[in-house]
Write a protein that holds these residues in place. Structure first.
Motif, PDB file in Angstrom:
ATOM      1  N   GLU A 118     -61.328  12.564 -73.340  1.00  9.28           N
ATOM      2  CA  GLU A 118     -60.257  13.482 -72.943  1.00  9.28           C
ATOM      3  C   GLU A 118     -60.131  14.687 -73.867  1.00  9.28           C
ATOM      4  O   GLU A 118     -59.624  15.728 -73.472  1.00  9.28           O
ATOM      5  CB  GLU A 118     -58.914  12.728 -72.861  1.00  9.28           C
ATOM      6  CG  GLU A 118     -58.810  11.814 -71.653  1.00  9.28           C
ATOM      7  CD  GLU A 118     -58.989  12.527 -70.326  1.00  9.28           C
ATOM      8  OE1 GLU A 118     -58.382  13.600 -70.122  1.00  9.28           O
ATOM      9  OE2 GLU A 118     -59.742  12.023 -69.487  1.00  9.28           O
ATOM     10  N   GLN A 133     -53.854  10.768 -60.525  1.00 10.64           N
ATOM     11  CA  GLN A 133     -54.061   9.448 -61.122  1.00 10.64           C
ATOM     12  C   GLN A 133     -52.919   9.096 -62.070  1.00 10.64           C
ATOM     13  O   GLN A 133     -52.397   7.974 -62.031  1.00 10.64           O
ATOM     14  CB  GLN A 133     -55.400   9.438 -61.860  1.00 10.64           C
ATOM     15  CG  GLN A 133     -55.739   8.090 -62.476  1.00 10.64           C
ATOM     16  CD  GLN A 133     -57.049   8.150 -63.246  1.00 10.64           C
ATOM     17  OE1 GLN A 133     -57.568   9.221 -63.578  1.00 10.64           O
ATOM     18  NE2 GLN A 133     -57.597   6.985 -63.536  1.00 10.64           N
ATOM     19  N   GLU A 134     -52.517  10.033 -62.891  1.00 12.41           N
ATOM     20  CA  GLU A 134     -51.454   9.775 -63.854  1.00 12.41           C
ATOM     21  C   GLU A 134     -50.138   9.436 -63.169  1.00 12.41           C
ATOM     22  O   GLU A 134     -49.442   8.487 -63.563  1.00 12.41           O
ATOM     23  CB  GLU A 134     -51.276  11.004 -64.747  1.00 12.41           C
ATOM     24  CG  GLU A 134     -50.326  10.801 -65.899  1.00 12.41           C
ATOM     25  CD  GLU A 134     -50.257  12.023 -66.793  1.00 12.41           C
ATOM     26  OE1 GLU A 134     -49.176  12.276 -67.346  1.00 12.41           O
ATOM     27  OE2 GLU A 134     -51.273  12.719 -66.950  1.00 12.41           O
ATOM     28  N   THR A 135     -49.798  10.179 -62.109  1.00 14.03           N
ATOM     29  CA  THR A 135     -48.526   9.890 -61.432  1.00 14.03           C
ATOM     30  C   THR A 135     -48.610   8.588 -60.632  1.00 14.03           C
ATOM     31  O   THR A 135     -47.611   7.890 -60.494  1.00 14.03           O
ATOM     32  CB  THR A 135     -48.095  11.060 -60.504  1.00 14.03           C
ATOM     33  OG1 THR A 135     -49.104  11.306 -59.521  1.00 14.03           O
ATOM     34  CG2 THR A 135     -47.848  12.320 -61.325  1.00 14.03           C
ATOM     35  N   SER A 142     -47.979   5.753 -63.015  1.00 16.69           N
ATOM     36  CA  SER A 142     -46.555   5.588 -63.351  1.00 16.69           C
ATOM     37  C   SER A 142     -45.783   4.922 -62.232  1.00 16.69           C
ATOM     38  O   SER A 142     -44.809   4.211 -62.476  1.00 16.69           O
ATOM     39  CB  SER A 142     -45.927   6.948 -63.705  1.00 16.69           C
ATOM     40  OG  SER A 142     -45.877   7.785 -62.590  1.00 16.69           O
TER      41      SER A 142
END
Length: 200
Positions: A162, A191-193, A196
């Protein structure tokens, strides 16, 4: 909700996607399935039960993207091992790969196919953009597919971790990698949301 997943009551996730976003994700998922290739039974037209007992490859794939998606199970994170240790790691990795890669490929194909099917159902239901609603199981399949897509694109962009993404933000618009970079960053946000929404 535009541009990111939100949790649904009772589990699952939803995201608003426009026609272009739907087309991009679907196209990438199809390309991923083509890259992974058919399973042994599909490839040979054999009995599907034979796939359960089929041994996979023992050598890592030649394509760098596939090597990223199906890495060796045994390697020394501390650096170059002794020649003997390196040979043992190769032998262990080959054995592990032989008995696991077919299942890993099948799982990745199934995740990509779930993405395609859910997007096809979404576009069949109406014109233009729409809100995609996923069950908890579908959300996990999407998460796996998004991860695989980012690994594949990251491999093509030669992103190893990253920290390498900082340079991507500074690419000039005329750089031919720019569309791939934009897809990589956008999929990362999705992907991040989605992660979560799946956290308790």
């Amino acid at each position: 909700m535009p541009g990111h997943f939100e949790p649904l009551p009772g589990g699952g996730a939803a995201v608003a996607l426009d026609e272009v976003e739907i087309s991009i994700i679907r196209s990438l998922a199809v390309q991923l399935m083509e890259l992974i290739g058919p399973g042994p039974a599909e490839d040979a037209g054999a009995d599907p039960l034979a796939e359960l007992f089929a041994e996979g490859p023992s050598e890592p794939p030649a394509d760098p993207v596939l090597r990223r998606l199906f890495p060796d199970a045994y390697s020394d994170p501390e650096g170059a091992p002794s020649p003997r240790a390196a040979e043992e790691q190769r032998a262990y990795s080959a054995e592990f790969r032989r008995y696991t890669e077919n299942d890993l490929r099948a799982g990745k194909r199934e995740n990509a196919l779930a993405v395609i099917r859910s997007l096809d159902a979404l576009t069949a239901a109406g014109e233009g953009g729409a809100v995609l609603k996923l069950s908890p199981d579908e959300s996990r399949q999407w998460l796996g597919a998004l991860n695989d897509l980012r690994l594949a694109i990251g491999s093509r962009l030669q992103i190893d971790d990253e920290d390498d993404t900082d340079v991507l933000y500074r690419l000039p618009d005329e750089d031919p990698r720019k569309p791939m970079v934009m897809a990589y960053l956008w999929l990362g946000g999705l992907q991040e949301t989605l992660v979560s929404t799946l956290m308790p």
